[in-house]
Design a protein around this motif. Sequence first.
Motif, PDB file in Angstrom:
ATOM      1  N   CYS A 166     -66.952  70.496  27.341  1.00  0.00           N
ATOM      2  CA  CYS A 166     -65.967  69.406  27.344  1.00  0.00           C
ATOM      3  C   CYS A 166     -64.911  69.641  26.262  1.00  0.00           C
ATOM      4  CB  CYS A 166     -66.664  68.054  27.176  1.00  0.00           C
ATOM      5  SG  CYS A 166     -67.870  68.018  25.839  1.00  0.00           S
ATOM      6  N   SER A 167     -65.354  70.020  25.053  1.00  0.00           N
ATOM      7  CA  SER A 167     -64.385  70.275  23.974  1.00  0.00           C
ATOM      8  C   SER A 167     -63.507  71.478  24.330  1.00  0.00           C
ATOM      9  CB  SER A 167     -65.112  70.590  22.661  1.00  0.00           C
ATOM     10  OG  SER A 167     -65.999  69.569  22.329  1.00  0.00           O
ATOM     11  N   TYR A 168     -64.093  72.482  24.971  1.00  0.00           N
ATOM     12  CA  TYR A 168     -63.384  73.727  25.296  1.00  0.00           C
ATOM     13  C   TYR A 168     -62.275  73.492  26.316  1.00  0.00           C
ATOM     14  CZ  TYR A 168     -62.892  78.573  26.998  1.00  0.00           C
ATOM     15  OH  TYR A 168     -62.421  79.801  27.379  1.00  0.00           O
ATOM     16  N   VAL A 169     -62.557  72.653  27.336  1.00  0.00           N
ATOM     17  CA  VAL A 169     -61.557  72.488  28.409  1.00  0.00           C
ATOM     18  C   VAL A 169     -60.563  71.370  28.130  1.00  0.00           C
ATOM     19  CG1 VAL A 169     -63.109  73.394  30.200  1.00  0.00           C
ATOM     20  CG2 VAL A 169     -63.013  70.913  29.799  1.00  0.00           C
ATOM     21  N   CYS A 170     -60.859  70.502  27.174  1.00  0.00           N
ATOM     22  CA  CYS A 170     -60.024  69.301  26.974  1.00  0.00           C
ATOM     23  C   CYS A 170     -58.610  69.683  26.520  1.00  0.00           C
ATOM     24  CB  CYS A 170     -60.678  68.406  25.920  1.00  0.00           C
ATOM     25  SG  CYS A 170     -59.694  66.952  25.535  1.00  0.00           S
ATOM     26  N   PRO A 171     -57.589  69.340  27.304  1.00  0.00           N
ATOM     27  CA  PRO A 171     -56.220  69.692  26.893  1.00  0.00           C
ATOM     28  C   PRO A 171     -55.748  68.898  25.678  1.00  0.00           C
ATOM     29  CG  PRO A 171     -56.175  68.354  28.893  1.00  0.00           C
ATOM     30  CD  PRO A 171     -57.615  68.651  28.607  1.00  0.00           C
ATOM     31  N   ALA A 172     -56.428  67.782  25.399  1.00  0.00           N
ATOM     32  CA  ALA A 172     -56.058  66.985  24.219  1.00  0.00           C
ATOM     33  C   ALA A 172     -56.779  67.481  22.964  1.00  0.00           C
ATOM     34  CB  ALA A 172     -56.400  65.516  24.466  1.00  0.00           C
ATOM     35  N   ARG A 173     -57.573  68.568  23.094  1.00  0.00           N
ATOM     36  CA  ARG A 173     -58.308  69.187  21.992  1.00  0.00           C
ATOM     37  C   ARG A 173     -59.198  68.179  21.261  1.00  0.00           C
ATOM     38  NH1 ARG A 173     -58.586  73.310  24.106  1.00  0.00           N
ATOM     39  NH2 ARG A 173     -59.455  74.272  22.262  1.00  0.00           N
ATOM     40  N   LEU A 174     -59.748  67.222  22.005  1.00  0.00           N
ATOM     41  CA  LEU A 174     -60.652  66.247  21.390  1.00  0.00           C
ATOM     42  C   LEU A 174     -62.009  66.919  21.123  1.00  0.00           C
ATOM     43  CD1 LEU A 174     -59.683  63.289  23.720  1.00  0.00           C
ATOM     44  CD2 LEU A 174     -59.528  63.233  21.218  1.00  0.00           C
ATOM     45  N   PRO A 175     -62.620  66.680  19.972  1.00  0.00           N
ATOM     46  CA  PRO A 175     -63.934  67.284  19.662  1.00  0.00           C
ATOM     47  C   PRO A 175     -65.044  66.509  20.381  1.00  0.00           C
ATOM     48  CG  PRO A 175     -63.190  65.969  17.805  1.00  0.00           C
ATOM     49  CD  PRO A 175     -62.104  65.859  18.848  1.00  0.00           C
ATOM     50  N   LEU A 176     -65.050  66.629  21.703  1.00  0.00           N
ATOM     51  CA  LEU A 176     -65.916  65.761  22.520  1.00  0.00           C
ATOM     52  C   LEU A 176     -67.397  66.026  22.272  1.00  0.00           C
ATOM     53  CD1 LEU A 176     -63.782  66.019  25.776  1.00  0.00           C
ATOM     54  CD2 LEU A 176     -63.951  64.038  24.265  1.00  0.00           C
ATOM     55  N   MET A 177     -67.794  67.295  22.186  1.00  0.00           N
ATOM     56  CA  MET A 177     -69.227  67.581  21.981  1.00  0.00           C
ATOM     57  C   MET A 177     -69.707  66.952  20.662  1.00  0.00           C
ATOM     58  SD  MET A 177     -71.246  71.175  21.446  1.00  0.00           S
ATOM     59  CE  MET A 177     -70.669  71.353  19.769  1.00  0.00           C
ATOM     60  N   GLN A 178     -68.908  67.089  19.608  1.00  0.00           N
ATOM     61  CA  GLN A 178     -69.310  66.505  18.326  1.00  0.00           C
ATOM     62  C   GLN A 178     -69.396  64.983  18.443  1.00  0.00           C
ATOM     63  OE1 GLN A 178     -67.130  68.912  18.722  1.00  0.00           O
ATOM     64  NE2 GLN A 178     -67.776  70.586  17.378  1.00  0.00           N
TER      65      GLN A 178
END
Length: 445
Positions: free
Chosen positions: A414-426
């Motif tokens: 999720c963090s890798y593909v997010c174009p908004a560069r959100l740290p989703l995994m964390q």
Amino acid sequence: MTRPRFGTFTGGIDLPDDKDATIDSPIEAVGRLDRLRVPLSPVQAPPARPTVRPGQYVSRGEKLAEAEAGDGQVDIFAPLAGQVAGFCKVMLPQYPAGWRRSEAIELTDLDTVRDIGPVTEIFNWQSADKHSVRLRIAEGGLTTFSRSIASLADYIASARQAKVDTLIANVMENTPFITSDHRLLAEYGGEVVRGLAILARATGATNVILAVDHRRTDAYRGAVAPARFYGIHSISLAHKYPIGAEAMLIKVLTRRRAGPGRSGLDVGVAVTDAATCRATYRWVACGELPTARVVTVAGSQVARPANLLVPFGAGADEVFALTGTDTEGGLIYGSAMTGRQVVGGVVISHGANALLGLEPQRLTTPTPCIRCGWCSDNCPARLNVAALNDDFELGRPAAARRHGAMACIDCGICSYVCPARLPLMQRVGLLKEAILEEIPKADLT
Ligand code: SF4
Ligand code: SF4
């Protein structure tokens, strides 16, 4: 190696391999180190009690600290001969996110780090019963070498209690740059396989699998004959990421599913890795204590990428300096997908399979979610990750639990593909911690 038809999983992505710099690099000793700061809590449990004093000289393998019985910690041994300079604090990764402090013993005036040498079997593990094998593993202070570090003797006890029938050695290693487990299996395949056989004996598992990436099988010829001898199934799998995540590997190989927040043991499957297997063989059969880790140092900012044998307690800064890494870039401990940014005081410990030096632009500032849905489309746990991000931003762990946060496997897609560069995994990791603080494990499903 066989490549029978196995199931797959929904979601996941094809990642760039990016391993050319080290895939053919034999493991070598890290070089001369100024000091070691040996952690007293490699396992997230109370620190082992020091048995040495400042000023004392210790030999390689001498006990530095002793664990209290039953607290989950392991005994600590000197990775190199040297002088005890004193006590200090170091930083170790905390699973699933962030860092934690550990007390440590500082050693200076160090002996040189030697290359991996040949070993001779001194203990007949084939005829030893499973209790003696587990006791020997406990005496050597062995831990699991995976991301979530635990005492290996305790893990075996849990596996036996769970009556596991299957043991999988996970050598998929399908994130970019990292080749440490690959090199271990390519160069020390016989040792890895014998270690896996020892762990099968200790856990009581009868279905034993060596799982490897189908692109690398040519390098593992040395492992095939011993695997056949010990009745181990060598299986090569397609490399879609994150097939190396425990939950995905178990699902693909056994069709069993652990529920959210559960481990493989809950469905009768234990999972190990090449580093743990080799360390088990070297200690149990040959009496060599585990005092070092093979670490891949790679990435665009690393002048001399390599697979290095690094003693526990070596500073990440010293290893970066020895490999000519430009420290102005993004320094990562662990994989490019799930690793964390290096901070001051980080040392190499049991779970450190890689140090990466990446170009700075990979670490960019997040912007608000644009509802593109890429995170959910690719999430192998089939989570609505954007909704979980809302739960994080609004401080709603109860809602995150309803949205299935505990099923997250920390793969980082999720963090890798997010174009908004959100740290989703964390963010999902922090939500899981908040959920776990409030809910006993028994009530998670
Ligand atoms: S939510 Fe968890 S399982 Fe899903 S993509 Fe993100 S890190 Fe992976
Ligand atoms: S990938 Fe990022 S921007 Fe797209 S929906 Fe998910 S959180 Fe929002």
